[in-house]
Design a protein around this motif. Structure first.
Motif, PDB file in Angstrom:
ATOM      1  N   ALA A  33       0.821  -1.205   0.000  1.00 30.37           N
ATOM      2  CA  ALA A  33       0.000   0.000   0.000  1.00 30.37           C
ATOM      3  C   ALA A  33       0.861   1.263   0.000  1.00 30.37           C
ATOM      4  O   ALA A  33       0.341   2.369  -0.119  1.00 30.37           O
ATOM      5  N   TRP A  34       2.158   1.104   0.123  1.00 31.43           N
ATOM      6  CA  TRP A  34       3.085   2.239   0.164  1.00 31.43           C
ATOM      7  C   TRP A  34       3.096   2.954  -1.191  1.00 31.43           C
ATOM      8  O   TRP A  34       3.137   2.317  -2.243  1.00 31.43           O
ATOM      9  N   ARG A  35       3.055   4.294  -1.174  1.00 33.11           N
ATOM     10  CA  ARG A  35       3.056   5.074  -2.419  1.00 33.11           C
ATOM     11  C   ARG A  35       4.014   6.261  -2.352  1.00 33.11           C
ATOM     12  O   ARG A  35       4.101   7.042  -3.287  1.00 33.11           O
ATOM     13  N   GLN A  36       4.708   6.412  -1.244  1.00 31.69           N
ATOM     14  CA  GLN A  36       5.495   7.635  -1.016  1.00 31.69           C
ATOM     15  C   GLN A  36       6.706   7.731  -1.928  1.00 31.69           C
ATOM     16  O   GLN A  36       7.044   8.807  -2.407  1.00 31.69           O
ATOM     17  N   ASP A  37       7.383   6.623  -2.152  1.00 34.27           N
ATOM     18  CA  ASP A  37       8.568   6.580  -3.005  1.00 34.27           C
ATOM     19  C   ASP A  37       8.971   5.121  -3.156  1.00 34.27           C
ATOM     20  O   ASP A  37       8.414   4.244  -2.512  1.00 34.27           O
ATOM     21  N   SER A  38       9.939   4.856  -4.024  1.00 36.38           N
ATOM     22  CA  SER A  38      10.556   3.529  -4.089  1.00 36.38           C
ATOM     23  C   SER A  38      11.826   3.589  -3.265  1.00 36.38           C
ATOM     24  O   SER A  38      12.557   4.586  -3.300  1.00 36.38           O
ATOM     25  N   ARG A  39      12.089   2.517  -2.501  1.00 39.23           N
ATOM     26  CA  ARG A  39      13.288   2.525  -1.673  1.00 39.23           C
ATOM     27  C   ARG A  39      13.819   1.107  -1.494  1.00 39.23           C
ATOM     28  O   ARG A  39      13.077   0.134  -1.555  1.00 39.23           O
ATOM     29  N   LEU A  40      15.130   1.037  -1.292  1.00 35.59           N
ATOM     30  CA  LEU A  40      15.817  -0.248  -1.203  1.00 35.59           C
ATOM     31  C   LEU A  40      16.906  -0.161  -0.146  1.00 35.59           C
ATOM     32  O   LEU A  40      17.586   0.857  -0.018  1.00 35.59           O
ATOM     33  N   GLU A  41      17.061  -1.250   0.599  1.00 35.14           N
ATOM     34  CA  GLU A  41      18.181  -1.350   1.535  1.00 35.14           C
ATOM     35  C   GLU A  41      18.851  -2.699   1.349  1.00 35.14           C
ATOM     36  O   GLU A  41      18.186  -3.739   1.310  1.00 35.14           O
ATOM     37  N   VAL A  42      20.178  -2.671   1.222  1.00 29.82           N
ATOM     38  CA  VAL A  42      20.974  -3.886   1.085  1.00 29.82           C
ATOM     39  C   VAL A  42      22.029  -3.872   2.187  1.00 29.82           C
ATOM     40  O   VAL A  42      22.814  -2.923   2.288  1.00 29.82           O
ATOM     41  N   ILE A  43      22.032  -4.900   3.028  1.00 32.13           N
ATOM     42  CA  ILE A  43      23.006  -5.005   4.117  1.00 32.13           C
ATOM     43  C   ILE A  43      23.886  -6.219   3.850  1.00 32.13           C
ATOM     44  O   ILE A  43      23.393  -7.334   3.674  1.00 32.13           O
ATOM     45  N   ILE A  44      25.201  -5.993   3.822  1.00 34.03           N
ATOM     46  CA  ILE A  44      26.157  -7.048   3.484  1.00 34.03           C
ATOM     47  C   ILE A  44      27.253  -7.084   4.543  1.00 34.03           C
ATOM     48  O   ILE A  44      27.761  -6.030   4.953  1.00 34.03           O
ATOM     49  N   PRO A  45      27.616  -8.277   5.031  1.00 31.86           N
ATOM     50  CA  PRO A  45      28.721  -8.352   5.996  1.00 31.86           C
ATOM     51  C   PRO A  45      30.027  -7.900   5.361  1.00 31.86           C
ATOM     52  O   PRO A  45      30.265  -8.119   4.163  1.00 31.86           O
ATOM     53  N   ASP A  46      30.873  -7.272   6.166  1.00 31.76           N
ATOM     54  CA  ASP A  46      32.139  -6.752   5.640  1.00 31.76           C
ATOM     55  C   ASP A  46      33.060  -7.859   5.153  1.00 31.76           C
ATOM     56  O   ASP A  46      34.020  -7.591   4.426  1.00 31.76           O
ATOM     57  N   THR A  47      32.785  -9.093   5.548  1.00 31.14           N
ATOM     58  CA  THR A  47      33.604 -10.222   5.099  1.00 31.14           C
ATOM     59  C   THR A  47      33.227 -10.682   3.705  1.00 31.14           C
ATOM     60  O   THR A  47      33.916 -11.517   3.116  1.00 31.14           O
ATOM     61  N   SER A  48      32.139 -10.136   3.147  1.00 30.85           N
ATOM     62  CA  SER A  48      31.702 -10.552   1.808  1.00 30.85           C
ATOM     63  C   SER A  48      32.668 -10.034   0.752  1.00 30.85           C
ATOM     64  O   SER A  48      33.080  -8.868   0.789  1.00 30.85           O
ATOM     65  N   PRO A  49      33.032 -10.882  -0.218  1.00 30.07           N
ATOM     66  CA  PRO A  49      33.923 -10.421  -1.288  1.00 30.07           C
ATOM     67  C   PRO A  49      33.218  -9.526  -2.284  1.00 30.07           C
ATOM     68  O   PRO A  49      33.840  -9.008  -3.206  1.00 30.07           O
ATOM     69  N   ALA A  50      31.898  -9.321  -2.110  1.00 34.93           N
ATOM     70  CA  ALA A  50      31.137  -8.578  -3.114  1.00 34.93           C
ATOM     71  C   ALA A  50      30.682  -7.212  -2.597  1.00 34.93           C
ATOM     72  O   ALA A  50      29.678  -6.684  -3.028  1.00 34.93           O
ATOM     73  N   LEU A  51      31.448  -6.629  -1.675  1.00 40.28           N
ATOM     74  CA  LEU A  51      31.070  -5.332  -1.141  1.00 40.28           C
ATOM     75  C   LEU A  51      31.101  -4.225  -2.187  1.00 40.28           C
ATOM     76  O   LEU A  51      30.481  -3.185  -2.024  1.00 40.28           O
ATOM     77  N   ASP A  52      31.834  -4.438  -3.267  1.00 40.73           N
ATOM     78  CA  ASP A  52      31.988  -3.404  -4.276  1.00 40.73           C
ATOM     79  C   ASP A  52      30.938  -3.499  -5.376  1.00 40.73           C
ATOM     80  O   ASP A  52      31.073  -2.873  -6.419  1.00 40.73           O
TER      81      ASP A  52
END
Length: 337
Positions: free
Chosen positions: A305-324
């Motif tokens: 039902a949200w209409r205010q905006d589109s938004r995304l959050e991605v949380i990755i551990p610092d040990t992940s090789p894909a931080l970049d």
């Protein structure tokens, strides 16, 4: 407010992606019709998305507190928000969902402190546990992961449809080894928890556990950075926020509500992110407004039902090789002309 009945406060804690929000949704659906509830949702990222994961209701007030940890950085913000909620909304019950990286010690100290001593009663602390997490040595050895479970009065086992019988058995064994024994351990199929476990709960009996040094350092430098913004960014100019703390990095993005995304390609794109990435989003898509939620590598899509905006959050551990990984660049190509 001395002499008045204390407002029951329930803390539902648990590590990243363990199903806290889904559990709260199931409780809201069972809420007595004559009660008003207040939900305080804390999250690690700066953008703030968890409030968008709840549909608007007259009898449920949802307040998001993004940009830090309620248990340390945002403790004073929580106090102000809770005082305001109690005064304005006069809820019959309050549920607090700390960040998946939040340590419960500071939060419990605040709620049991002088400011709320005669106002609220902290009921049984519930911890959610995804049995699959126990396969990850990093999670098992994480101080916050262990302390969340050790401070809990009760445990809800979640993500059962994605766990093997062996993983579920191991989770029961892991919880049974906690001392003192939990008041109950409930298998929450599809994230559903009987509301009686909430409404008939007793006072929290959490033992004293000191806050780990990494949280104490954060508490020494409180911040009110991050807010649930009322005004979206201009079209074509997404807002980007990043934060690094407690061994994790969060990347948050917001887009103008007029920008639409290709849902199938968006889901496929998010599915290509590292399996250890915790992903939450709400998007205006070619199939309407959708909530996307990925934990443990599994992505779910629901109407929103949200209409205010589109938004995304991605949380990755610092040990992940894909931080970049270029999150903004990947998503930009999915916006429809």
């Amino acid at each position: 407010m001395a002499g008045l009945a204390k407002v029951p406060v329930h803390i539902i804690t648990g590590f990243l992606g363990s199903g806290k929000t889904t559990l709260i949704h199931s409780l809201i659906e069972q809420k007595p019709v004559d009660e008003t509830w207040a939900i305080l949702v804390n999250e690690f990222g700066q953008i703030g998305i968890d409030q968008a994961m709840f549909d608007a209701r007259d009898d449920v007030v949802v307040k998001g507190l993004p940009g830090g940890c309620l248990c340390c950085q945002l403790a004073f913000v929580l106090q102000a928000a809770l005082v305001n909620l109690l005064a304005r909304s006069k809820p019959d019950r309050v549920i607090i969902e700390p960040s998946g990286l939040g340590h419960p010690a500071g939060l419990l100290d605040l709620l049991r402190g002088e400011a709320f001593l005669e106002v609220v009663e902290v009921r049984d602390i519930i911890a959610t546990l995804d049995p699959r997490r126990l396969d990850d040595a990093r999670a098992r050895q994480h101080d916050t992961f262990r302390d969340q479970l050790d401070m809990a009065d009760a445990v809800a086992l979640t993500m059962l449809d994605q766990s093997t019988p062996e993983q579920l058995s191991a989770a029961h064994t892991f919880v049974a080894q906690r001392w003192p024994p939990r008041k109950w351990v409930q298998e929450a199929l599809q994230g559903e928890l009987p509301i009686a476990l909430l409404t008939q709960s007793g006072s929290a009996e959490a033992s004293d556990i000191s806050m780990p040094a990494n949280h104490q350092q954060l508490a020494a430098a409180p911040s009110i950075a991050g807010a649930f913004f009322d005004f979206p960014p201009p079209p074509g100019q997404p807002q980007r926020e990043t934060a690094t703390s407690l061994g994790y990095t969060s990347t948050g993005l917001r887009w103008h509500p007029s920008e639409r995304f290709e849902l199938d390609n968006l889901a496929a794109c998010l599915g290509e992110f590292p399996s250890e990435a915790r992903i939450k989003g709400v998007f205006h898509t070619d199939s309407g407004w959708k909530r996307l939620n990925r934990a443990g590598g599994t992505l779910s899509v629901e109407s929103s039902a949200w209409r205010q905006d589109s938004r995304l959050e991605v949380i990755i551990p610092d040990t992940s090789p894909a931080l970049d990984i270029n999150i903004e660049g990947r998503i930009r190509s999915l916006i429809l002309d």
